[in-house]
Design a protein around this motif. Structure first.
Motif, PDB file in Angstrom:
ATOM      1  N   LEU A 170       0.831  -1.212   0.000  1.00 12.24           N
ATOM      2  CA  LEU A 170       0.000   0.000   0.000  1.00 12.24           C
ATOM      3  C   LEU A 170       0.860   1.254   0.000  1.00 12.24           C
ATOM      4  O   LEU A 170       0.780   2.076  -0.901  1.00 12.24           O
ATOM      5  N   CYS A 171       1.716   1.371   1.025  1.00 11.93           N
ATOM      6  CA  CYS A 171       2.510   2.603   1.099  1.00 11.93           C
ATOM      7  C   CYS A 171       3.659   2.578   0.089  1.00 11.93           C
ATOM      8  O   CYS A 171       4.060   3.601  -0.436  1.00 11.93           O
ATOM      9  N   HIS A 172       4.158   1.384  -0.208  1.00 10.60           N
ATOM     10  CA  HIS A 172       5.314   1.279  -1.099  1.00 10.60           C
ATOM     11  C   HIS A 172       4.939   1.587  -2.543  1.00 10.60           C
ATOM     12  O   HIS A 172       3.946   1.097  -3.055  1.00 10.60           O
ATOM     13  N   MET A 173       5.724   2.427  -3.192  1.00  7.63           N
ATOM     14  CA  MET A 173       5.532   2.674  -4.617  1.00  7.63           C
ATOM     15  C   MET A 173       6.853   3.088  -5.232  1.00  7.63           C
ATOM     16  O   MET A 173       7.584   3.891  -4.676  1.00  7.63           O
ATOM     17  N   LYS A 174       7.154   2.505  -6.384  1.00  8.31           N
ATOM     18  CA  LYS A 174       8.420   2.808  -7.042  1.00  8.31           C
ATOM     19  C   LYS A 174       8.176   3.028  -8.532  1.00  8.31           C
ATOM     20  O   LYS A 174       7.571   2.197  -9.199  1.00  8.31           O
ATOM     21  N   LEU A 175       8.606   4.184  -9.045  1.00  8.96           N
ATOM     22  CA  LEU A 175       8.520   4.474 -10.475  1.00  8.96           C
ATOM     23  C   LEU A 175       9.951   4.729 -10.943  1.00  8.96           C
ATOM     24  O   LEU A 175      10.463   5.836 -10.821  1.00  8.96           O
ATOM     25  N   GLU A 176      10.587   3.665 -11.445  1.00 15.43           N
ATOM     26  CA  GLU A 176      12.033   3.724 -11.725  1.00 15.43           C
ATOM     27  C   GLU A 176      12.411   4.913 -12.608  1.00 15.43           C
ATOM     28  O   GLU A 176      13.290   5.696 -12.258  1.00 15.43           O
ATOM     29  N   ASP A 177      11.740   5.042 -13.750  1.00 11.76           N
ATOM     30  CA  ASP A 177      12.134   6.071 -14.717  1.00 11.76           C
ATOM     31  C   ASP A 177      12.068   7.474 -14.128  1.00 11.76           C
ATOM     32  O   ASP A 177      12.750   8.384 -14.574  1.00 11.76           O
ATOM     33  N   LEU A 178      11.199   7.652 -13.153  1.00 10.66           N
ATOM     34  CA  LEU A 178      11.004   8.998 -12.602  1.00 10.66           C
ATOM     35  C   LEU A 178      11.825   9.202 -11.328  1.00 10.66           C
ATOM     36  O   LEU A 178      11.770  10.254 -10.712  1.00 10.66           O
ATOM     37  N   HIS A 179      12.561   8.160 -10.924  1.00  7.53           N
ATOM     38  CA  HIS A 179      13.326   8.204  -9.682  1.00  7.53           C
ATOM     39  C   HIS A 179      12.424   8.473  -8.489  1.00  7.53           C
ATOM     40  O   HIS A 179      12.810   9.140  -7.533  1.00  7.53           O
ATOM     41  N   TYR A 180      11.201   7.955  -8.592  1.00  9.30           N
ATOM     42  CA  TYR A 180      10.260   8.111  -7.481  1.00  9.30           C
ATOM     43  C   TYR A 180      10.259   6.849  -6.648  1.00  9.30           C
ATOM     44  O   TYR A 180      10.080   5.754  -7.185  1.00  9.30           O
ATOM     45  N   GLU A 181      10.478   7.000  -5.360  1.00  8.45           N
ATOM     46  CA  GLU A 181      10.325   5.851  -4.477  1.00  8.45           C
ATOM     47  C   GLU A 181       9.772   6.283  -3.133  1.00  8.45           C
ATOM     48  O   GLU A 181      10.341   7.130  -2.458  1.00  8.45           O
ATOM     49  N   ASN A 182       8.626   5.713  -2.796  1.00  9.36           N
ATOM     50  CA  ASN A 182       8.052   5.958  -1.481  1.00  9.36           C
ATOM     51  C   ASN A 182       8.115   4.653  -0.718  1.00  9.36           C
ATOM     52  O   ASN A 182       7.497   3.672  -1.110  1.00  9.36           O
ATOM     53  N   ASN A 183       8.891   4.636   0.332  1.00 12.86           N
ATOM     54  CA  ASN A 183       9.095   3.383   1.036  1.00 12.86           C
ATOM     55  C   ASN A 183       9.237   3.604   2.533  1.00 12.86           C
ATOM     56  O   ASN A 183      10.272   3.316   3.126  1.00 12.86           O
ATOM     57  N   PRO A 184       8.185   4.142   3.170  1.00 11.67           N
ATOM     58  CA  PRO A 184       8.291   4.402   4.607  1.00 11.67           C
ATOM     59  C   PRO A 184       8.150   3.128   5.440  1.00 11.67           C
ATOM     60  O   PRO A 184       8.484   3.128   6.620  1.00 11.67           O
ATOM     61  N   GLY A 185       7.673   2.044   4.828  1.00 15.73           N
ATOM     62  CA  GLY A 185       7.488   0.801   5.580  1.00 15.73           C
ATOM     63  C   GLY A 185       6.469   0.954   6.679  1.00 15.73           C
ATOM     64  O   GLY A 185       6.580   0.348   7.735  1.00 15.73           O
ATOM     65  N   SER A 186       5.457   1.783   6.456  1.00 17.58           N
ATOM     66  CA  SER A 186       4.540   2.100   7.547  1.00 17.58           C
ATOM     67  C   SER A 186       3.247   1.300   7.541  1.00 17.58           C
ATOM     68  O   SER A 186       2.640   1.119   8.576  1.00 17.58           O
ATOM     69  N   CYS A 187       2.812   0.805   6.384  1.00 19.03           N
ATOM     70  CA  CYS A 187       1.486   0.175   6.371  1.00 19.03           C
ATOM     71  C   CYS A 187       1.527  -1.276   6.852  1.00 19.03           C
ATOM     72  O   CYS A 187       0.551  -1.773   7.383  1.00 19.03           O
ATOM     73  N   ARG A 188       2.642  -1.952   6.660  1.00 17.16           N
ATOM     74  CA  ARG A 188       2.888  -3.330   7.125  1.00 17.16           C
ATOM     75  C   ARG A 188       2.014  -4.378   6.438  1.00 17.16           C
ATOM     76  O   ARG A 188       1.956  -5.513   6.886  1.00 17.16           O
ATOM     77  N   ILE A 189       1.341  -4.021   5.359  1.00 24.71           N
ATOM     78  CA  ILE A 189       0.471  -4.996   4.701  1.00 24.71           C
ATOM     79  C   ILE A 189       1.303  -6.062   3.977  1.00 24.71           C
ATOM     80  O   ILE A 189       0.806  -7.120   3.634  1.00 24.71           O
ATOM     81  N   CYS A 190       2.596  -5.781   3.765  1.00 26.39           N
ATOM     82  CA  CYS A 190       3.446  -6.695   2.999  1.00 26.39           C
ATOM     83  C   CYS A 190       4.203  -7.678   3.881  1.00 26.39           C
ATOM     84  O   CYS A 190       5.179  -8.281   3.439  1.00 26.39           O
ATOM     85  N   VAL A 191       3.778  -7.857   5.130  1.00 22.67           N
ATOM     86  CA  VAL A 191       4.543  -8.737   6.020  1.00 22.67           C
ATOM     87  C   VAL A 191       4.622 -10.165   5.487  1.00 22.67           C
ATOM     88  O   VAL A 191       3.681 -10.661   4.860  1.00 22.67           O
ATOM     89  N   VAL A 192       5.759 -10.804   5.733  1.00 14.39           N
ATOM     90  CA  VAL A 192       5.976 -12.196   5.326  1.00 14.39           C
ATOM     91  C   VAL A 192       6.643 -12.940   6.478  1.00 14.39           C
ATOM     92  O   VAL A 192       7.170 -12.323   7.416  1.00 14.39           O
ATOM     93  N   GLU A 193       6.613 -14.265   6.391  1.00 11.76           N
ATOM     94  CA  GLU A 193       7.237 -15.074   7.429  1.00 11.76           C
ATOM     95  C   GLU A 193       8.646 -15.450   6.989  1.00 11.76           C
ATOM     96  O   GLU A 193       8.841 -15.898   5.860  1.00 11.76           O
ATOM     97  N   VAL A 194       9.609 -15.219   7.863  1.00 11.53           N
ATOM     98  CA  VAL A 194      10.989 -15.587   7.565  1.00 11.53           C
ATOM     99  C   VAL A 194      11.400 -16.639   8.597  1.00 11.53           C
ATOM    100  O   VAL A 194      11.318 -16.390   9.804  1.00 11.53           O
ATOM    101  N   GLU A 195      11.789 -17.810   8.122  1.00  7.26           N
ATOM    102  CA  GLU A 195      12.120 -18.920   9.020  1.00  7.26           C
ATOM    103  C   GLU A 195      13.203 -18.511   9.999  1.00  7.26           C
ATOM    104  O   GLU A 195      14.221 -17.932   9.611  1.00  7.26           O
ATOM    105  N   GLY A 196      12.987 -18.821  11.269  1.00  9.55           N
ATOM    106  CA  GLY A 196      13.985 -18.525  12.289  1.00  9.55           C
ATOM    107  C   GLY A 196      13.805 -17.158  12.916  1.00  9.55           C
ATOM    108  O   GLY A 196      14.470 -16.830  13.897  1.00  9.55           O
ATOM    109  N   ARG A 197      12.889 -16.345  12.380  1.00 13.05           N
ATOM    110  CA  ARG A 197      12.637 -15.036  12.995  1.00 13.05           C
ATOM    111  C   ARG A 197      11.370 -15.114  13.822  1.00 13.05           C
ATOM    112  O   ARG A 197      10.393 -15.720  13.397  1.00 13.05           O
ATOM    113  N   ARG A 198      11.404 -14.437  14.947  1.00 15.81           N
ATOM    114  CA  ARG A 198      10.241 -14.473  15.829  1.00 15.81           C
ATOM    115  C   ARG A 198       9.087 -13.673  15.218  1.00 15.81           C
ATOM    116  O   ARG A 198       7.947 -14.107  15.203  1.00 15.81           O
ATOM    117  N   ASN A 199       9.421 -12.481  14.699  1.00 14.93           N
ATOM    118  CA  ASN A 199       8.359 -11.612  14.178  1.00 14.93           C
ATOM    119  C   ASN A 199       8.262 -11.696  12.661  1.00 14.93           C
ATOM    120  O   ASN A 199       9.218 -12.050  11.988  1.00 14.93           O
TER     121      ASN A 199
END
Lengths: 162, 596
Positions: free
Chosen positions: B35-64
């Motif tokens: 949701l919050c993440h957006m990248k438009l390479e050609d325009l050098h636009y990148e919004n990546n505050p990591g604030s919405c957390r909708i993209c969470v994934v499970e990483v083996e061996g990590r608690r969170n």
């Protein structure tokens, strides 16, 4: 062209503060801190001057001013009133005292009276819990304040001003 | 380059060091919602505050759980993107976001195009278990942009666009905690801010917190009024974008169907802004030659470089941030405004009616055009040259509203005389197009020789800042081009410092030019959409039999019958304008003021 106004001495002062921090945008918080120290508060005009000196949008300055509760855009009164809402004061009725102050002064927390005499704020524990509830006005501390005492306390200041 | 091996959903892959889990997953076709993440390479636009957390994934061996957009791949990482734990967490996160979002989907103009809605749907959210306090902000209806902060999810894409890409600095996060919001300085309305009305914030808002002002009802009222003659004018970038919402490929030209649709809606005349673009070239090209000639003859006070003035977002930006340089702007009005002025004078005379009887509706890829149409200097006795300006998405809505079967419509041609245009006008819709069109005409007017190859490839491309030198038969004319206001700022800073090497500069406020305008169908972060729109316009140019503005027979006739000559007295009255100083400054108040 829209023009806001500020006195020459204040503008000079602000320029000197910005200069002290080399007009570095990374020093915004320090600049605001110094500006509030010098002028008492950070009105629109002051933020505009700082923004233009540091070459950043004024929206950024406003964002920082509104984020930190320390920064204020309203001037403090001549007698700033702080009501302690720490645990001890709170359980002994500080909230009632605060309500009475708001009623008497006709302002809300964070505001300043029209005549500029009083401003009202809340604080957490002044370390005088034995005197709860505590109200401090200027440098003076009042203990065991009740809503009934509020009028008398304020009238002393009004009397001084006459 | 160092590479890293990892496993995502039991698929092994190797990625360059520094790649995030999100990028790695994308590279093997695994979609992770963002949701919050957006990248438009050609325009050098990148919004990546990591604030919405909708993209969470499970990483083996990590608690969170880990946010995929912020977590870099590490050697031997084992990632799972859709375990029950992940899906449950995403659903809870979505419900928490929705607990402070109005449930107005059915009546929201973003319905069907909303990224929040789409992800909530995919996650199968059927109820929100966290009723709580909801934000109550007033709605700010600006001349171009409408802000409804109650719908804001604080992704801050708009803030990044407004500050990092456009360098306008109108939007910023203010306050904290529950009261935090993206707003303007001192929480003024957009009109009181430094907003240049480019509308790029609208084009990347995932929800409907930022939207374009709607003027559809005014159009419907005008079409329904038997006392009015309704005229449509369509900008070049609209025809290569409109089809997208009706199932055509991105960039597919639908000019003929668009004209038919406008006729079906009830417009009396369907004309082309491209006609006025040709007219703009006549005026702006002549102005460039006049200024350049005077400058080269030693008149150093002559304002060079000449900066294009077609883009109202850019004009507004100059007026607010660089008012001392408005003298460098071409005095030629934009094509939209030239069209309005000609429709309500020349064409009104042809019809034998008063200008008040005519309603000019412009269909633009742009939100700033609404603001431009409303500028008081573009009216005569209170009657505006352009009555209503709507953007591409509004035309889509009108077509749907009228139940027009767009896909099945036959192609038809623009009306005459204000519907005839050249290839030079078509490319106005993409970055570099205006200056290429101007060069084609200025070259021939100056050298009195025919231009060699008509395509001036040196001026084309998607780089944010480009430059080229065009040889005017011994006179090297240096051209600068920028799109996106942040890039424009770099060129105008050079002008301000007196170091600009250019004779003429073309600026478009929106990345990509008008094809990437704030009123266009949403590209949802897909740059390919913009590229296809651009190539479509260049193809349309190639297919035209006449490709130079000064050869448009209807333009020639307009000057012969009515205007006289380019930059002549009547042209100046109708087709040129002036600019204002809109900079906010802090002046010095009276010293005797009691404050001190």
């Amino acid at each position: 062209m829209e023009t806001l106004c500020l006195s020459r001495s204040k503008i000079t002062k602000l320029h000197a503060i910005c200069e002290e921090y080399k007009n570095d945008p990374g020093e915004l918080i320090n600049v605001l801190h110094a500006a509030q120290g010098a002028l008492g508060y950070l009105p629109v005009e002051v933020q505009e001057v700082i923004a233009s000196r540091l070459h950043i949008p004024v929206s950024k300055v406003y964002g920082v001013v509104t984020f930190y509760s320390f920064f204020t855009m309203t001037p403090n009164g001549k007698y700033p009133i702080s009501v302690c809402l720490g645990t001890a004061c709170y359980v002994r009725g500080a909230e009632k005292v605060l309500e009475e102050l708001e009623r008497q002064l006709e302002i809300k927390v964070g505001e300043t009276t029209q005549d500029g005499l009083f401003s009202l704020d809340c604080i957490r524990c002044v370390g005088a819990c034995g005197l709860a509830p505590v109200v401090s006005i200027g440098g003076k501390v009042y203990g065991r304040v009740t809503p009934e005492k509020v009028k008398k306390i304020l009238s002393d200041y009004y009397f001084q001003e006459k | 380059m160092k590479t890293i091996k990892l496993v995502i959903n039991r698929k092994e892959l190797e990625v360059p060091a520094g790649t995030t889990i999100l990028e790695a997953a994308k590279s093997i076709g695994i979609r992770i919602p963002t949701l919050c993440h957006m990248k438009l390479e050609d325009l050098h636009y990148e919004n990546n505050p990591g604030s919405c957390r909708i993209c969470v994934v499970e990483v083996e061996g990590r608690r969170n759980l880990a946010p995929a957009c912020k977590t870099e791949c590490a050697e031997g990482l084992v990632v799972k993107t859709y375990t029950p734990r992940v899906m449950n967490a995403r659903r809870v996160i979505m419900e928490l976001i929705l607990s402070n979002h109005p449930f107005e989907c059915l009546t929201c103009s973003k319905n069907g195009y909303c990224e929040l809605q789409a992800i909530a749907h995919d996650l199968g959210v059927r109820e929100v278990r966290y009723p709580g306090e909801q934000s109550v902000f007033p709605i700010d209806r600006g001349p171009s942009v409408v802000r409804n902060r109650n719908k804001c999810i604080m992704c801050r894409r708009c803030e990044t666009m407004c500050n990092s890409i456009q360098t306008v600095g109108a939007l910023t996060a203010v306050n904290r905690g529950f009261r935090a919001a993206v707003s303007t300085a001192f929480e003024k309305d957009m009109k009181g801010s430094t907003c240049s009305y480019c509308g790029q914030c609208v084009s990347i808002c995932p929800v409907n917190a930022l939207s374009g002002r709607s003027n559809q009802q005014e159009v419907l009222d005008a079409l329904d009024n038997p006392d009015k003659i309704t005229i449509a004018q369509t900008a070049p970038a609209v025809r290569v974008a409109l089809g997208r919402d009706f199932g055509f490929e991105p960039g597919a030209p639908v000019t003929g169907k668009m004209v038919s649709a406008l006729r079906s809606l009830g417009f009396d005349y369907v004309f082309d802004t491209d006609f006025a673009a040709d007219l703009t070239i006549m005026e702006e090209g002549t102005e460039l030659l006049q200024r350049l000639t005077r400058y080269l003859h030693g008149e150093k006070k002559e304002k060079i470089p000449l900066m294009t003035s077609c883009c109202p977002g850019w004009v507004s930006f100059v007026e607010q941030h660089y008012p001392e340089l408005t003298g460098n702007l071409s005095t030629a009005k934009s094509p939209q405004q030239m069209f309005g002025a000609i429709a309500k004078s020349y064409f009104a005379r042809m019809l034998g009616v008063e200008r008040e009887k005519i309603v000019v509706v412009s269909i633009m890829p742009c939100l700033a055009k609404k603001y431009e149409a409303g500028r008081p200097e573009f009216s005569v006795n209170g009657n505006p040259d352009v009555d209503i300006s709507i953007y591409t998405r509004e035309l889509t809505r009108l077509i749907r509203y009228a139940n027009i079967n767009f896909e099945e419509l036959p192609d038809s041609d623009f009306d005459r005389p204000l519907g005839e245009s050249t290839g030079a006008a078509v490319i106005f819709g993409t970055t570099g197009g205006v200056i290429e069109a101007a060069c084609r005409t200025a070259y021939e007017l100056y050298t009195k020789k025919p231009l060699g190859p008509v395509d001036i490839e040196a001026l084309r491309g998607m780089e944010g800042i480009r430059s080229a030198t065009i040889d005017f038969d011994g006179l090297p004319v240096r051209i600068g081009i920028a799109h996106g206001l942040g890039n424009a700022r770099k060129l105008i800073e050079e002008v301000k410092n007196g170091t600009s090497p250019y004779h003429a500069i073309e600026i478009m406020a929106c990345p990509g030019g008008c094809i990437g305008g704030g009123g266009q169908p949403f590209h949802h972060g897909n740059m390919e959409t913009l590229r296809r729109r651009a190539s479509s316009l260049y193809r349309a140019d190639k297919e035209k039999s006449i490709r130079k503005s000064h050869e448009n027979p209807y333009i020639i006739r307009l000057y012969k019958d009515y205007l006289g000559e380019p930059c002549g007295p009547l042209s100046h009255q109708l087709l040129h304008t002036h600019y204002f100083d809109r900079k906010k400054t802090v002046g010095i108040s009276d010293e005797t003021n009691k404050e001190d």
